[in-house]
Design a protein around this motif. Structure first.
Motif, mmCIF file in Angstrom:
data_model
loop_
_atom_site.group_PDB
_atom_site.id
_atom_site.type_symbol
_atom_site.label_atom_id
_atom_site.label_comp_id
_atom_site.label_asym_id
_atom_site.label_seq_id
_atom_site.Cartn_x
_atom_site.Cartn_y
_atom_site.Cartn_z
ATOM 1 N N SER A 49 37.760 43.333 50.970
ATOM 2 C CA SER A 49 36.765 42.864 49.738
ATOM 3 C C SER A 49 36.668 41.391 50.206
ATOM 4 O O SER A 49 36.083 41.099 51.212
ATOM 5 C CB SER A 49 37.916 43.048 48.384
ATOM 6 N N TYR A 50 37.024 40.255 49.377
ATOM 7 C CA TYR A 50 37.073 38.901 49.746
ATOM 8 C C TYR A 50 37.725 38.712 51.283
ATOM 9 O O TYR A 50 37.411 38.015 51.846
ATOM 10 C CB TYR A 50 37.503 38.096 48.740
ATOM 11 N N GLY A 51 38.695 39.479 51.287
ATOM 12 C CA GLY A 51 39.418 39.443 52.783
ATOM 13 C C GLY A 51 38.738 39.938 53.670
ATOM 14 O O GLY A 51 38.707 39.555 54.815
ATOM 15 N N GLY A 52 37.847 40.779 53.457
ATOM 16 C CA GLY A 52 36.776 41.308 54.493
ATOM 17 C C GLY A 52 35.783 40.313 54.621
ATOM 18 O O GLY A 52 35.407 39.967 55.880
ATOM 19 N N TYR A 53 35.295 39.517 53.516
ATOM 20 C CA TYR A 53 34.288 38.430 53.951
ATOM 21 C C TYR A 53 35.247 37.314 54.904
ATOM 22 O O TYR A 53 34.823 36.882 55.763
ATOM 23 C CB TYR A 53 33.933 37.538 52.686
ATOM 24 N N MET A 54 36.356 36.984 54.758
ATOM 25 C CA MET A 54 37.053 36.062 55.386
ATOM 26 C C MET A 54 37.215 36.887 56.887
ATOM 27 O O MET A 54 37.082 35.724 57.751
ATOM 28 C CB MET A 54 38.617 36.012 54.909
ATOM 29 N N THR A 55 37.467 37.850 57.027
ATOM 30 C CA THR A 55 37.459 38.537 58.246
ATOM 31 C C THR A 55 36.194 38.286 59.279
ATOM 32 O O THR A 55 36.366 37.865 60.320
ATOM 33 C CB THR A 55 37.922 39.965 58.360
ATOM 34 N N LEU A 56 35.055 38.559 58.734
ATOM 35 C CA LEU A 56 33.886 38.301 59.182
ATOM 36 C C LEU A 56 33.715 36.711 59.290
ATOM 37 O O LEU A 56 33.123 36.437 60.606
ATOM 38 C CB LEU A 56 32.710 38.780 58.191
ATOM 39 N N ASP A 80 30.956 52.238 46.542
ATOM 40 C CA ASP A 80 31.717 50.672 46.050
ATOM 41 C C ASP A 80 30.773 50.087 45.088
ATOM 42 O O ASP A 80 29.747 49.417 45.310
ATOM 43 C CB ASP A 80 32.028 50.086 47.353
ATOM 44 N N PRO A 81 31.080 49.942 43.653
ATOM 45 C CA PRO A 81 30.473 49.035 42.756
ATOM 46 C C PRO A 81 30.846 47.488 42.904
ATOM 47 O O PRO A 81 29.862 46.915 42.445
ATOM 48 C CB PRO A 81 30.997 49.656 41.505
ATOM 49 N N ARG A 82 31.878 47.217 43.826
ATOM 50 C CA ARG A 82 31.948 45.753 43.723
ATOM 51 C C ARG A 82 31.278 44.964 44.904
ATOM 52 O O ARG A 82 30.534 44.435 44.690
ATOM 53 C CB ARG A 82 33.596 45.365 43.715
ATOM 54 N N VAL A 83 31.774 45.833 46.128
ATOM 55 C CA VAL A 83 30.791 44.962 47.347
ATOM 56 C C VAL A 83 30.041 46.224 48.054
ATOM 57 O O VAL A 83 30.624 47.188 48.457
ATOM 58 C CB VAL A 83 31.796 44.686 48.517
ATOM 59 N N PRO A 84 28.828 46.444 47.473
ATOM 60 C CA PRO A 84 28.100 47.643 47.621
ATOM 61 C C PRO A 84 27.932 48.000 49.257
ATOM 62 O O PRO A 84 28.069 47.097 50.109
ATOM 63 C CB PRO A 84 26.503 47.435 47.362
ATOM 64 N N THR A 143 25.949 43.717 43.557
ATOM 65 C CA THR A 143 26.986 44.166 42.479
ATOM 66 C C THR A 143 26.844 44.456 41.241
ATOM 67 O O THR A 143 25.734 44.111 40.810
ATOM 68 C CB THR A 143 28.204 43.123 42.940
ATOM 69 N N GLU A 144 27.562 45.203 40.760
ATOM 70 C CA GLU A 144 27.275 45.804 39.607
ATOM 71 C C GLU A 144 27.224 44.538 38.300
ATOM 72 O O GLU A 144 27.908 43.638 38.664
ATOM 73 C CB GLU A 144 28.500 46.786 39.033
ATOM 74 N N ALA A 145 26.291 44.954 37.485
ATOM 75 C CA ALA A 145 25.909 43.967 36.534
ATOM 76 C C ALA A 145 27.010 43.287 35.831
ATOM 77 O O ALA A 145 26.965 42.018 35.373
ATOM 78 C CB ALA A 145 24.752 44.190 35.782
ATOM 79 N N TYR A 146 27.982 44.146 35.479
ATOM 80 C CA TYR A 146 28.980 43.367 34.578
ATOM 81 C C TYR A 146 29.907 42.775 35.388
ATOM 82 O O TYR A 146 30.846 41.816 34.801
ATOM 83 C CB TYR A 146 29.769 44.850 33.987
ATOM 84 N N ASP A 182 37.068 44.687 59.326
ATOM 85 C CA ASP A 182 36.710 44.534 58.165
ATOM 86 C C ASP A 182 36.421 45.599 57.155
ATOM 87 O O ASP A 182 35.894 46.647 57.387
ATOM 88 C CB ASP A 182 35.161 43.769 58.154
ATOM 89 N N VAL A 183 37.136 45.421 55.851
ATOM 90 C CA VAL A 183 37.251 46.728 55.042
ATOM 91 C C VAL A 183 36.449 46.157 53.579
ATOM 92 O O VAL A 183 36.886 45.259 53.059
ATOM 93 C CB VAL A 183 38.648 47.003 54.731
ATOM 94 N N VAL A 184 35.427 46.632 53.420
ATOM 95 C CA VAL A 184 34.478 46.520 52.172
ATOM 96 C C VAL A 184 34.285 45.104 52.124
ATOM 97 O O VAL A 184 34.461 44.543 50.908
ATOM 98 C CB VAL A 184 35.117 47.107 50.780
ATOM 99 N N GLY A 185 33.752 44.394 53.061
ATOM 100 C CA GLY A 185 33.716 43.032 53.067
ATOM 101 C C GLY A 185 32.042 42.474 52.715
ATOM 102 O O GLY A 185 31.344 43.101 52.878
ATOM 103 N N ILE A 186 32.256 41.390 52.198
ATOM 104 C CA ILE A 186 31.012 40.599 51.846
ATOM 105 C C ILE A 186 30.425 40.027 53.224
ATOM 106 O O ILE A 186 31.193 39.073 53.853
ATOM 107 C CB ILE A 186 31.217 39.569 50.592
ATOM 108 N N SER A 187 29.136 40.315 53.511
ATOM 109 C CA SER A 187 28.572 39.674 54.788
ATOM 110 C C SER A 187 27.661 38.766 54.137
ATOM 111 O O SER A 187 27.224 37.838 55.167
ATOM 112 C CB SER A 187 28.005 40.829 55.427
ATOM 113 N N ASN A 188 26.977 38.660 53.104
ATOM 114 C CA ASN A 188 25.793 37.587 52.723
ATOM 115 C C ASN A 188 26.342 37.478 51.215
ATOM 116 O O ASN A 188 25.912 38.343 50.410
ATOM 117 C CB ASN A 188 24.675 37.858 53.273
ATOM 118 N N PHE A 189 26.547 36.373 50.436
ATOM 119 C CA PHE A 189 26.913 36.218 49.100
ATOM 120 C C PHE A 189 25.470 36.542 48.307
ATOM 121 O O PHE A 189 25.794 36.599 47.075
ATOM 122 C CB PHE A 189 27.445 34.876 48.957
#
Length: 645
Positions: free
Chosen positions: A504-511, A588-592, A540-543, A526-533
């Motif tokens: 997740s965020y740790g995936g962004y950190m990894t990248l 994945d609804p958090r990090v698509p 990401t889901e609207a809620y 990298d597991v379910v990481g963010i590649s571009n905010f």
């Protein structure tokens, strides 16, 4: 007699079959793989003792009997089980392909319970009812693309209040329902934002105490009048950046217990007097109060503190708000507290570095600690496991950063390879817990593992949590750079064999580490990481979107959007020179999944080495054993090829 011709045919077929050593693990249809080499089937038996362990967690006590619901896995996913007494059989009640982990008894007779379940990890949880009389399961919510949960029972026990995004998928409204009649569902509060939830009912069931979460350091409490629908803010009276997490309203209706960081670095236990709007702080412990629950009779309150990653249990008397720590408990991490129906026992889920999570009962009368479950470790040898060591290092701006070092088995000599595993959140915290299948790396491959708590982690005060917000995002990455330099100074760690991983965020950190410190690492996972905010915020889901903007920054601001492009690992793939393994859940609804796909494609275009694994039936991480096993096999192959060689 069998004809010689048939015998010859059988012999030819047998000779043509590959030996076990030549066979490979098949890739199931639900998995998408790219770049991953064939994995030998012998790997399955080689690591089997590390893939068969399980844990148990307390779900809820029966309201009338000393029995409980627990969550554990005997098949492919966690399900709800019933345990009648300490050490008793774990009787499975739900049998789904999808995990079930949250449930609550009806508080009157315990004749049924409600539970939450999603599909394929999409986190659109629906509410179901399980009736003990006929073992029938009934869907109570709409079953569509909505998120439902946070169930709280009325004092009378005939209704539930819960949060749901069913209206528009973005805002979390409050509904009330009789669980025996789903048609009774009624919208009682229409809200704006995805951070709303129910805390408690008033004694006469005429009002609801509800909360609004804005960020990890900011939340609010309101009283909702069910007759009029009016919301009255309790805390804070005016906007301020403090958190107020409700525990429960008192039996006399005069006040409420809560956890707050108002006027303090850490979360304290407090009591709020409704009539004069006065806060009375109860605890002054220089660590966070993490969880608390009021006993059924209202006479005691149990709470847990997080003291540098280690849990401590306290019992408070509501007659005078005096409290004391429970002595002689094992050193470990507790996953919440739950009072039994007789208000004499506290149920806790306990995990230590050398024991998987299990359920315990602490009796406040006898002072006895009783173990209810003893989860199997699947043949894993834990005799060589070493207690994790709390380590600290100075980072680029002179601040002290800490983490936990799990050392490789002492049977290995010389400098050991290192895996740096970064938690998600980012408002999370790595704790000294059981490593499960990761013990394979410690025991069999001689790899040491470090779990850092970089700036932005919880557990070290609200100032520390804010240190990575907005344009300070890459300062947390620099904390990892400082850790890499610290590793180089350790006589038993190998600075030339370092792997970075995180989810997740740790995936962004990894990248981010993969491109900023490419020359100092061997590989990354990298597991379910963010590649571009920017693309993350869009998809990401609207809620979740507004809640994430508080932490990461608002992509609608051109300056922030420009900053996101500047730091996006997706825009620096040319600097990633070391092999990268990307793991993703298709739902994945958090990090698509698009975050991982675009990263994988860009690495391939640049001619880099990238492995890719996606499970179509998973969400934010793999929760099904078959998928987690395949990921584990592939990770071992990746570690052997790129970290150890």
């Amino acid at each position: 007699m069998i004809p010689k011709k048939i015998i010859r045919g059988i012999l030819v077929s047998l000779l043509a079959m590959p030996s076990l050593a030549q066979q490979n693990i098949p890739v199931p249809d639900n998995l998408v793989t790219e770049g991953i080499p064939a994995l030998p089937v012998t790997l399955v038996s080689d690591v089997k003792s590390y893939t068969e362990s399980r844990g148990a967690s307390l779900v809820e006590w029966h309201p009338l009997k000393k029995e409980m619901l627990i969550g554990t896995r005997f098949g492919n996913s966690n399900q709800i089980h019933h345990v009648a007494f300490p050490g008793g059989d774990r009787k499975q009640l739900t049998f789904f392909d999808e995990p079930v982990g949250s449930a609550t008894f009806d508080p009157v007779a315990g004749s049924y319970f409600l539970f939450l379940k999603d599909i394929g990890g999409n986190e659109f949880s629906q509410i179901y009812r399980y009736d003990f009389s006929n073992k029938k399961i009934t869907l109570l919510t709409n079953g569509k693309r909505s998120q439902n949960g946070g169930i709280r029972w009325s004092e009378k026990g005939d209704r539930i209040a819960y949060g749901s995004t069913q209206r528009n998928g973005k805002d979390r409204d409050i509904f009330v329902m009789n669980p025996l009649d789903s048609a009774s569902k009624k919208l009682v509060a229409q809200n704006t934002g995805g951070g709303w939830g129910v805390v408690d009912w008033s004694v006469d069931d005429s009002k609801l105490l509800i909360s609004e979460g804005i960020s990890v350091n900011e939340s609010r409490l309101y009283m909702l009048d069910l007759a009029t629908g009016n919301k009255t803010r309790l805390l804070p009276e005016k906007d301020e950046r403090s958190s107020f997490s409700g525990i429960a309203l008192t039996e006399d209706g005069k006040g409420l217990y809560l956890i707050t960081n108002k006027d303090n670095e850490f979360n304290r236990l407090a009591y709020y007097e409704l009539a004069n709007k006065k806060i009375n702080y109860i605890t002054n412990i220089p660590w966070d109060v993490e969880d608390a629950e009021l006993s059924k009779d209202g006479k005691q309150l149990a709470f847990i503190t997080n003291e540098n990653g280690v849990s401590k249990l306290y019992i408070l008397s509501t007659a005078n708000n005096q409290y004391s720590a429970i002595a002689n408990l094992p050193t470990g991490v507790m996953g919440g507290v739950s009072w039994s129906g007789d208000s004499k026992s506290v149920g806790i889920t306990y995990v230590t570095y050398n024991s998987s999570s299990d359920v315990y009962e602490y009796n406040t009368d006898t002072k006895a600690l009783t173990r209810w479950t003893e989860s199997e470790l699947g043949g894993m040898d834990i005799s060589t496991l070493q207690e994790p060591k709390l380590i600290t290092w100075k980072t680029f701006d002179g601040k002290n950063i800490s983490g936990f070092l799990y050392k490789a088995s002492s049977k290995f000599t010389g400098k050991r390879p290192v895996v740096i595993n970064i938690h998600g959140g980012p408002e999370g915290q790595s704790l000294p817990v059981f490593q499960g299948r990761s013990n394979y790396f410690l025991n069999e491959l001689g790899v040491s593992i470090i779990y850092p708590n970089v700036r932005g982690s919880t557990g070290y005060g609200k100032t520390f949590v804010d240190l990575d917000n907005g344009v300070k995002r890459e300062e947390s990455v620099k904390d990892i750079g400082a850790l890499i330099d610290w590793i180089a100074q350790q006589p038993d760690l190998d600075k030339d064999r370092i792997m970075i991983t995180g989810g997740s965020y740790g995936g962004y950190m990894t990248l981010a580490v993969a491109y900023l410190y490419s020359d100092k690492i061997r590989c990354s996972l990298d597991v379910v990481g963010i590649s571009n905010f920017n693309t993350f915020m869009k998809n990401t889901e609207a809620y979740r979107r507004d809640l994430r903007r508080v932490e990461y920054g608002d992509e609608r601001d051109p300056k922030m959007a420009e900053f996101f492009e500047k730091i996006a690992p997706l825009n620096h793939t040319d600097k990633i020179k070391k092999p990268l393994f990307i793991v993703q859940g298709g739902n994945d609804p958090r990090v698509p999944y698009t975050e991982s796909i675009q990263m994988k494609d860009k690495i391939k275009q640049n001619g880099g080495t990238v492995w890719f694994l996606m499970a179509k039936d998973e969400g934010h991480g793999f929760r099904k054993k078959n998928n987690a096993d395949f990921q584990f096999y592939a990770t071992i192959a990746f570690v052997k090829q790129f970290l150890l060689n």
